[in-house]
Design a protein around this motif. Structure first.
Motif, PDB file in Angstrom:
ATOM      1  N   GLN A  37       0.861  -1.119   0.049  1.00 25.07           N
ATOM      2  CA  GLN A  37      -0.017  -0.071   0.060  1.00 25.07           C
ATOM      3  C   GLN A  37       0.882   1.174   0.067  1.00 25.07           C
ATOM      4  OE1 GLN A  37      -3.734  -0.665   0.130  1.00 25.07           O
ATOM      5  NE2 GLN A  37      -2.731  -2.696  -0.083  1.00 25.07           N
ATOM      6  N   ILE A  40      -2.077   7.795  -0.773  1.00 22.86           N
ATOM      7  CA  ILE A  40      -2.731   8.302  -2.344  1.00 22.86           C
ATOM      8  C   ILE A  40      -2.726   9.936  -2.220  1.00 22.86           C
ATOM      9  CG2 ILE A  40      -4.907   8.305  -3.579  1.00 22.86           C
ATOM     10  CD1 ILE A  40      -5.309   5.666  -2.390  1.00 22.86           C
ATOM     11  N   GLN A  58     -10.196   7.509   2.113  1.00 22.73           N
ATOM     12  CA  GLN A  58     -10.409   6.127   2.037  1.00 22.73           C
ATOM     13  C   GLN A  58     -10.477   5.423   3.516  1.00 22.73           C
ATOM     14  OE1 GLN A  58      -7.457   7.820   0.284  1.00 22.73           O
ATOM     15  NE2 GLN A  58      -9.156   7.764  -1.197  1.00 22.73           N
ATOM     16  N   SER A 218     -12.808   5.961  -3.751  1.00 19.86           N
ATOM     17  CA  SER A 218     -11.914   5.133  -4.026  1.00 19.86           C
ATOM     18  C   SER A 218     -10.445   5.899  -4.283  1.00 19.86           C
ATOM     19  CB  SER A 218     -12.619   4.670  -5.636  1.00 19.86           C
ATOM     20  OG  SER A 218     -12.726   5.553  -6.431  1.00 19.86           O
ATOM     21  N   PRO A 219      -9.454   5.152  -4.665  1.00 22.29           N
ATOM     22  CA  PRO A 219      -8.259   5.897  -4.707  1.00 22.29           C
ATOM     23  C   PRO A 219      -8.103   6.555  -5.930  1.00 22.29           C
ATOM     24  CG  PRO A 219      -7.974   3.340  -4.133  1.00 22.29           C
ATOM     25  CD  PRO A 219      -9.457   3.568  -4.293  1.00 22.29           C
ATOM     26  N   ASN A 259      -5.411   0.247  -1.707  1.00 22.37           N
ATOM     27  CA  ASN A 259      -4.806   1.034  -3.169  1.00 22.37           C
ATOM     28  C   ASN A 259      -5.516   0.223  -4.353  1.00 22.37           C
ATOM     29  OD1 ASN A 259      -2.857   1.816  -0.985  1.00 22.37           O
ATOM     30  ND2 ASN A 259      -2.228   2.814  -2.875  1.00 22.37           N
TER      31      ASN A 259
END
Length: 386
Positions: A37, A40, A58, A218-219, A259
């Motif tokens: 991971q 982000i 997240q 979401s990433p 991720n």
């Protein structure tokens, strides 16, 4: 073909077969190393150690900071007798917090010397449980029970206010600065633009039961996820429903996104930890009973480390409180008997931080990814009035 050549070929075949069958199978990588991971980038949030509730959109509760190298006591910060929210941190280790004082919501800032630098009265409100967010360009986002403000960080001037009818969740910030939250009366998801104007809403069915958990993203910033008592929903950031997954009339807790876009949550009625793919398919489901647990504690949130391992606060069948870790494929790694009443936190070295405060006993600690205690400090017997 003469016998000499035949013998050479035969020997070669035998050696090849012996080699194939005698070679040890390659040692596979551990499962925990297969799902790395990383943090982000989220340019609409301030780049601080802890800018919003659950750290990031997240909901990982995982920081890119190194944490502490040792715990040597703790500083108690005296405050008024507030009903308090969790905190956000800036780059100077300053603390932002919402509370109530004489029935008024107050935003407080404590500096790195643990002194109150300033406080700011927001509105009349008997209680507050939300978290201020630190957004880009030195601005604050302040969600209270019935209003949201965006404020300048230097002048403390309110840039805008958006009023809602009833209880709202903490606010999640999109990649373009848009905002998402859930509110009641009627129960609905609301998205605002960067200036506080409504973008779209989604009203839940009348029978929906909501836990008012923060929305997660979401990433890639393209999908948002939330739940009612019937479904997990995935929406585009423009308000289009993409899919829904049956929640079987369950309370849903602790949604986290990794991720790869996998979605993790705790299902109350199914007594399970569940993982869905970004497309809404079941990836795995691990029952709480199969883990030898009585329950996953819902008052303390989980975290996910940089190897993709999951950590939850729980209680086993002997009523022993502890922390359990699962790998990214839903298999148990270990259970350890640690007491914690706060959200679990992960730093960049995969240390997991925990703690509790009960009467005059207070504890802070850190454990390794293998569940070993690496730092701890217990303190207490102090008088908050002194």
């Amino acid at each position: 073909m003469n016998k000499a050549i035949q013998l050479i070929i035969l020997c070669g075949l035998i050696l090849l077969l012996v080699g194939l069958y005698s070679c040890d199978d390659p040692i596979p990588d551990e499962v925990e190393d297969l799902y790395p991971q990383e943090q982000i980038p989220w340019p609409t949030l301030a780049d601080t150690p802890y800018p919003m509730v659950r750290h990031d959109p997240q909901g990982t509760n995982r920081s890119s900071e190194a944490g502490v190298t040792s715990i040597q006591g703790a500083t108690l910060i005296p405050t008024e007798n507030y009903y308090e929210s969790p905190m956000a941190l800036d780059n100077e280790n300053g603390i932002y917090r919402l509370g109530t004082k004489s029935g008024t919501t107050v935003l407080e800032y404590f500096n790195s010397q643990d002194s109150l630098d300033w406080d700011l009265s927001i509105e009349h409100s008997p209680e507050v449980g939300n978290v201020p967010s630190m957004v880009a360009n030195d601005q604050y986002l302040i969600p209270n029970k019935r209003s949201i403000w965006k404020m300048e960080g230097q002048s403390y001037e309110a840039l805008w206010e958006n009023q809602v009818i009833d209880h709202l969740t903490n606010v999640t910030i999109g990649l373009s600065g848009e905002l998402y939250f859930i509110t009641g009366d009627p129960k609905r998801v609301v998205s605002l633009d960067n200036n506080g104007a409504e973008r779209w809403t989604f009203t839940f069915p009348v029978h929906s039961s909501l836990g008012y958990l923060p929305i997660v993203i979401s990433p890639d910033g393209e999908q948002i996820y939330f739940a009612d008592g019937a479904h997990i929903f995935a929406f585009s950031t423009d308000g289009e429903m993409l899919w829904q997954y049956p929640a079987l009339e369950s309370w849903i807790f602790h949604m986290m996104i990794d991720n790869a876009g996998n979605i993790y949550y705790v299902s109350d009625s199914e007594r399970s930890i569940v993982c869905l793919t970004q497309g809404g398919d079941l990836r795995w489901q691990t029952s709480i009973d199969s883990l030898g647990l009585k329950k996953i504690q819902t008052y303390a949130g989980p975290t996910i480390d940089y190897l993709g391992n999951l950590y939850y606060t729980c209680k086993d069948t002997n009523n022993v409180q502890g922390v359990i870790s699962l790998d990214n494929e839903g298999y148990e790694r270990w259970f350890r008997p640690y007491t914690t009443v706060i959200d679990l936190l992960c730093d960049k070295n995969n240390r997991i931080y925990l703690g509790y405060s009960w009467n005059r006993d207070h504890y802070m600690g850190a454990i390794s990814k293998d569940g070993d205690c690496v730092e701890s400090d217990q303190f207490g017997s102090f008088d908050l009035n002194k």
